[in-house]
Design an enzyme around this catalytic site. Structure first.
Site, PDB file in Angstrom:
ATOM      1  N   HIS A  78       0.827  -1.214   0.000  1.00 38.93           N
ATOM      2  CA  HIS A  78       0.000   0.000   0.000  1.00 38.93           C
ATOM      3  C   HIS A  78       0.863   1.266   0.000  1.00 38.93           C
ATOM      4  CE1 HIS A  78       0.346  -0.780   4.411  1.00 38.93           C
ATOM      5  NE2 HIS A  78       0.347   0.551   4.504  1.00 38.93           N
ATOM      6  N   CYS A 163     -31.262  -1.880  -6.894  1.00 41.69           N
ATOM      7  CA  CYS A 163     -32.247  -2.454  -5.970  1.00 41.69           C
ATOM      8  C   CYS A 163     -33.674  -2.123  -6.378  1.00 41.69           C
ATOM      9  CB  CYS A 163     -31.978  -1.950  -4.553  1.00 41.69           C
ATOM     10  SG  CYS A 163     -32.155  -0.155  -4.389  1.00 41.69           S
TER      11      CYS A 163
END
Length: 200
Positions: A78, A163
């Protein structure tokens, strides 16, 4: 070896269904002569297959990071990504990772990149979540906090969500995201008008 003139974009994807747009986003960035790498949360993997991405694109996850480090002196992925990238583009940023970033939590590779990010370089984030989550009072507080650190929000849009609900919460369109990214990477070449206004 890549040309020094080519800009580098690190795309971060979280556990939002908008991650299905990742292959298209990658393709359009590549067509603008950018180097691209992808960093994902484990939940983001549910919404795309690596085989859908352009050949050679690195998809980096917790599994990859932990496998790379075995002992003192090994690379910390990272941190290497923070040094590599000219722009960190989180698209989509779901409600869960928004909350983590606002709280300073760094429990996966994506949030570790965000916590270690060099704020002299642009971080552009694209929220995406259900309308009811978007309308929760804490969302505004968390967005305001991220922007106070110098991060740039590419606002979500109103649409019919996966949704079935209709309202705010859809991720910005891919063309808009690419245009805004180019504007931050090459500000001296960018010609207005822009398609949208970044919220400061």
């Amino acid at each position: 070896m890549a040309s020094a003139s080519r800009k580098r974009v690190l795309i971060g994807c979280t556990g939002s269904v908008a991650t299905i747009k990742l292959p298209l986003l990658v393709d359009k960035l590549l067509k603008n002569n950018l180097e691209v790498r992808v960093v994902v949360t484990e939940k983001a993997k549910h919404f795309f297959k690596e085989a859908e991405l352009s050949p050679g694109i690195q998809v980096l996850s917790d599994t990859v990071e932990w496998a790379a480090w075995q002992d003192r002196g090994d690379p910390v992925l990272h941190i290497d990504l923070v040094k590599w990238a000219d722009l960190f583009l989180i698209a989509p940023l779901d409600a869960n990772t928004l909350g983590k970033m606002a709280s300073g939590i760094c429990d996966n590779i994506l949030t570790c990149v965000a916590r270690a990010w060099d704020r002299s370089k642009p971080l552009l984030f694209c929220p995406a979540m259900n309308t009811k989550m978007w309308e929760h009072p804490i969302t505004r507080q968390q967005l305001s906090l991220l922007k106070s650190w110098g991060y740039k929000e590419l606002p979500c849009v109103s649409k019919t969500l996966m949704c079935g609900d209709t309202g705010m919460g859809g991720m910005a369109e891919v063309d808009t995201i690419v245009e805004e990214s180019l504007g931050y990477l090459y500000p001296w070449n960018f010609m207005p008008p822009r398609r949208c206004t970044i919220r400061e």
